[in-house]
Design a protein around this motif. Structure first.
Motif, PDB file in Angstrom:
ATOM      1  N   LEU A 130       0.829  -1.193   0.000  1.00  0.00           N
ATOM      2  CA  LEU A 130       0.000   0.000   0.000  1.00  0.00           C
ATOM      3  C   LEU A 130       0.872   1.254   0.000  1.00  0.00           C
ATOM      4  CD1 LEU A 130      -2.861   1.077   0.063  1.00  0.00           C
ATOM      5  CD2 LEU A 130      -2.853   0.836   2.548  1.00  0.00           C
ATOM      6  N   PHE A 131       1.988   1.223   0.733  1.00  0.00           N
ATOM      7  CA  PHE A 131       2.909   2.357   0.752  1.00  0.00           C
ATOM      8  C   PHE A 131       3.456   2.641  -0.642  1.00  0.00           C
ATOM      9  CE2 PHE A 131       7.362   3.920   1.859  1.00  0.00           C
ATOM     10  CZ  PHE A 131       6.969   5.229   2.041  1.00  0.00           C
ATOM     11  N   GLN A 132       3.843   1.588  -1.360  1.00  0.00           N
ATOM     12  CA  GLN A 132       4.352   1.799  -2.712  1.00  0.00           C
ATOM     13  C   GLN A 132       3.284   2.409  -3.603  1.00  0.00           C
ATOM     14  OE1 GLN A 132       7.748   1.190  -3.930  1.00  0.00           O
ATOM     15  NE2 GLN A 132       6.748   2.678  -5.251  1.00  0.00           N
ATOM     16  N   HIS A 133       2.039   1.960  -3.446  1.00  0.00           N
ATOM     17  CA  HIS A 133       0.941   2.543  -4.231  1.00  0.00           C
ATOM     18  C   HIS A 133       0.752   4.012  -3.892  1.00  0.00           C
ATOM     19  CE1 HIS A 133      -2.770   3.008  -6.379  1.00  0.00           C
ATOM     20  NE2 HIS A 133      -3.447   3.242  -5.268  1.00  0.00           N
ATOM     21  N   VAL A 134       0.830   4.360  -2.609  1.00  0.00           N
ATOM     22  CA  VAL A 134       0.679   5.766  -2.213  1.00  0.00           C
ATOM     23  C   VAL A 134       1.835   6.593  -2.778  1.00  0.00           C
ATOM     24  CG1 VAL A 134       0.574   7.356  -0.255  1.00  0.00           C
ATOM     25  CG2 VAL A 134      -0.655   5.188  -0.157  1.00  0.00           C
ATOM     26  N   THR A 212      10.587   1.995  -4.158  1.00  0.00           N
ATOM     27  CA  THR A 212      11.044   2.840  -5.262  1.00  0.00           C
ATOM     28  C   THR A 212      10.342   4.192  -5.196  1.00  0.00           C
ATOM     29  OG1 THR A 212       9.373   1.968  -6.790  1.00  0.00           O
ATOM     30  CG2 THR A 212      11.508   0.856  -6.747  1.00  0.00           C
ATOM     31  N   LEU A 213      11.109   5.243  -5.462  1.00  0.00           N
ATOM     32  CA  LEU A 213      10.540   6.583  -5.544  1.00  0.00           C
ATOM     33  C   LEU A 213      10.341   6.902  -7.021  1.00  0.00           C
ATOM     34  CD1 LEU A 213      12.599   8.542  -2.864  1.00  0.00           C
ATOM     35  CD2 LEU A 213      10.519   7.198  -2.601  1.00  0.00           C
ATOM     36  N   PRO A 214       9.101   6.911  -7.483  1.00  0.00           N
ATOM     37  CA  PRO A 214       8.855   7.070  -8.921  1.00  0.00           C
ATOM     38  C   PRO A 214       9.119   8.489  -9.400  1.00  0.00           C
ATOM     39  CG  PRO A 214       6.794   7.089  -7.725  1.00  0.00           C
ATOM     40  CD  PRO A 214       7.863   6.785  -6.711  1.00  0.00           C
ATOM     41  N   ASP A 215       9.300   8.616 -10.703  1.00  0.00           N
ATOM     42  CA  ASP A 215       9.360   9.928 -11.336  1.00  0.00           C
ATOM     43  C   ASP A 215       7.979  10.553 -11.203  1.00  0.00           C
ATOM     44  OD1 ASP A 215       9.361  12.104 -13.043  1.00  0.00           O
ATOM     45  OD2 ASP A 215      10.513  11.097 -14.610  1.00  0.00           O
ATOM     46  N   ALA A 216       7.928  11.740 -10.619  1.00  0.00           N
ATOM     47  CA  ALA A 216       6.634  12.380 -10.369  1.00  0.00           C
ATOM     48  C   ALA A 216       5.856  12.616 -11.657  1.00  0.00           C
ATOM     49  CB  ALA A 216       6.846  13.696  -9.627  1.00  0.00           C
ATOM     50  N   PRO A 222      -0.398   0.718 -11.680  1.00  0.00           N
ATOM     51  CA  PRO A 222      -1.613   0.225 -11.025  1.00  0.00           C
ATOM     52  C   PRO A 222      -1.274  -0.455  -9.709  1.00  0.00           C
ATOM     53  CG  PRO A 222      -0.986  -1.212 -12.845  1.00  0.00           C
ATOM     54  CD  PRO A 222      -0.085  -0.021 -12.918  1.00  0.00           C
ATOM     55  N   PRO A 223      -2.193  -0.434  -8.753  1.00  0.00           N
ATOM     56  CA  PRO A 223      -1.917  -1.092  -7.477  1.00  0.00           C
ATOM     57  C   PRO A 223      -1.872  -2.601  -7.636  1.00  0.00           C
ATOM     58  CG  PRO A 223      -4.205  -0.405  -7.585  1.00  0.00           C
ATOM     59  CD  PRO A 223      -3.523   0.168  -8.796  1.00  0.00           C
ATOM     60  N   LEU A 245       2.532   9.835   5.866  1.00  0.00           N
ATOM     61  CA  LEU A 245       1.309  10.613   5.982  1.00  0.00           C
ATOM     62  C   LEU A 245       0.096   9.715   6.219  1.00  0.00           C
ATOM     63  CD1 LEU A 245       1.985  13.138   3.066  1.00  0.00           C
ATOM     64  CD2 LEU A 245       2.759  13.222   5.454  1.00  0.00           C
ATOM     65  N   PRO A 246      -0.969  10.255   6.810  1.00  0.00           N
ATOM     66  CA  PRO A 246      -2.164   9.445   7.071  1.00  0.00           C
ATOM     67  C   PRO A 246      -2.800   8.843   5.825  1.00  0.00           C
ATOM     68  CG  PRO A 246      -2.218  11.458   8.374  1.00  0.00           C
ATOM     69  CD  PRO A 246      -1.051  11.596   7.419  1.00  0.00           C
ATOM     70  N   ALA A 247      -2.459   9.338   4.649  1.00  0.00           N
ATOM     71  CA  ALA A 247      -2.987   8.737   3.411  1.00  0.00           C
ATOM     72  C   ALA A 247      -2.618   7.264   3.292  1.00  0.00           C
ATOM     73  CB  ALA A 247      -2.453   9.505   2.200  1.00  0.00           C
ATOM     74  N   ASN A 248      -1.593   6.845   4.027  1.00  0.00           N
ATOM     75  CA  ASN A 248      -1.195   5.436   3.981  1.00  0.00           C
ATOM     76  C   ASN A 248      -2.220   4.507   4.632  1.00  0.00           C
ATOM     77  OD1 ASN A 248       1.678   5.198   2.815  1.00  0.00           O
ATOM     78  ND2 ASN A 248       1.840   6.946   4.209  1.00  0.00           N
ATOM     79  N   LEU A 249      -3.210   5.069   5.311  1.00  0.00           N
ATOM     80  CA  LEU A 249      -4.268   4.259   5.909  1.00  0.00           C
ATOM     81  C   LEU A 249      -5.428   4.036   4.940  1.00  0.00           C
ATOM     82  CD1 LEU A 249      -4.406   5.948   9.436  1.00  0.00           C
ATOM     83  CD2 LEU A 249      -3.232   3.832   8.795  1.00  0.00           C
ATOM     84  N   ASP A 250      -5.512   4.820   3.882  1.00  0.00           N
ATOM     85  CA  ASP A 250      -6.633   4.715   2.943  1.00  0.00           C
ATOM     86  C   ASP A 250      -6.573   3.378   2.205  1.00  0.00           C
ATOM     87  OD1 ASP A 250      -7.230   7.271   3.747  1.00  0.00           O
ATOM     88  OD2 ASP A 250      -6.373   8.236   1.964  1.00  0.00           O
ATOM     89  N   GLY A 251      -7.666   2.661   2.212  1.00  0.00           N
ATOM     90  CA  GLY A 251      -7.724   1.385   1.495  1.00  0.00           C
ATOM     91  C   GLY A 251      -7.134   0.214   2.246  1.00  0.00           C
ATOM     92  N   LEU A 252      -6.787   0.420   3.514  1.00  0.00           N
ATOM     93  CA  LEU A 252      -6.135  -0.655   4.271  1.00  0.00           C
ATOM     94  C   LEU A 252      -7.027  -1.883   4.420  1.00  0.00           C
ATOM     95  CD1 LEU A 252      -3.609  -1.497   5.883  1.00  0.00           C
ATOM     96  CD2 LEU A 252      -4.687  -0.476   7.922  1.00  0.00           C
TER      97      LEU A 252
END
Length: 293
Positions: A130-134, A212-216, A222-223, A245-252
């Motif tokens: 989930l962190f990688q997706h965020v 991995t830190l993607p190119d912005a 896709p997740p 950030l708290p966004a890492n809780l979304d979709g848990l």
């Protein structure tokens, strides 16, 4: 209580702090970057009358082995250390508690060996997938994670060798929350950070990881398909954490169907010692609800 060393199958050793009755249900505590076995000290003090509490210095930290090879810190190997330690201590099943990198290892163990866990407690540590997706989809989290590139940059190695981890931490995070730690605790950490072998080992956790830190500007990947963790799970989250950030809780819920989230307003990244009473209360309520006491 003093530390004792447990040998692993690859010849490395983990220093382990133990307290509580040996015949009680076991709790295994995993610290994060850049701390040591004492990161969960307040929770151990709270639980040790009823639980066997075990807290190692993870590989590369404190009094544990510090191999120089980056590959020695690959996440699957680190998660394997946790299971080897449990086996060496005769823990058939146990509750696993992890913060930061220790939380990431806790997620990995829960995925790889769910039959070993009674319950899972994770503090300010996102599920890895989930962190990688965020990171791939949230510009704010990507910006907050820029320190990962710094810690992976070999240009910091001469600084680590000459001055230890302290200057690199200050560059990456500023004075940071650790300055609010009890003086004695911080003093012990500062001494450990001055060890060049420990400093390099700690950043090698980042260098060996698959994050991995993607190119912005690149299209978001896709997740991945969720691999649900069935273990009852408590997630503790200091909402003032500026790195995760708290966004890492979304979709848990897709990944962890049986979870409880306790949000800690105005608390930063180091919630186990920044908000010990709230964290202890949440853990006690969770363990009681899941009949672990």
């Amino acid at each position: 209580m003093s530390l004792r060393h447990i040998s692993l199958s690859d010849g490395e050793r983990l220093a382990v702090w133990e307290s509580g009755p040996e015949d009680a249900p076991a709790c295994l505590f995993l610290h994060g970057f850049p701390e040591n076995h004492r990161a969960w000290r307040h929770q151990i003090a709270h639980l040790e009358s009823a639980y066997r509490c075990i807290a190692p210095d993870l590989r590369g930290y404190g009094a544990s082995s510090k191999p120089a090879d980056v590959a020695a810190y690959a996440t699957p190997r680190l998660a394997g250390d946790v299971l080897e330690l449990a086996n060496a201590l005769g823990l058939e099943r146990f509750t696993l508690l992890g913060h930061d990198w220790g939380g990431l290892l806790a997620w990995e163990v829960a995925t790889a060996a769910p039959d070993r866990l009674e319950a899972l407690v994770v503090a300010n540590a996102p599920h890895p997938a989930l962190f990688q997706h965020v990171l791939n989809t949230d510009p704010a989290q990507l910006a907050a994670s820029a320190y990962i590139d710094l810690l992976r940059d070999p240009a910091i190695d001469p600084v680590l060798a000459e001055h230890g981890l302290g200057p690199v931490l200050q560059r990456a995070f500023g004075d940071g929350a650790l300055r609010a730690m009890e003086r004695e605790e911080l003093g012990a950490l500062l001494k450990q950070w001055r060890d060049p072998a420990a400093a390099l080992a700690m950043v090698n956790w980042y260098r060996a990881s698959g994050i991995t830190l993607p190119d912005a500007a690149a299209p978001a990947a896709p997740p991945p398909a969720p691999q649900p963790i069935a273990t009852p799970t408590l997630v503790l989250w200091g909402e003032a954490d500026t790195a995760l950030l708290p966004a890492n809780l979304d979709g848990l819920a897709q990944w962890v169907p049986h979870h409880t989230i306790t949000r800690l307003p105005d608390i930063g990244h180091f919630s186990p010692w920044q908000a010990p009473e709230a964290v202890n209360q949440a853990i006690s309520a969770f363990m009681g609800k899941n009949r672990l006491s």
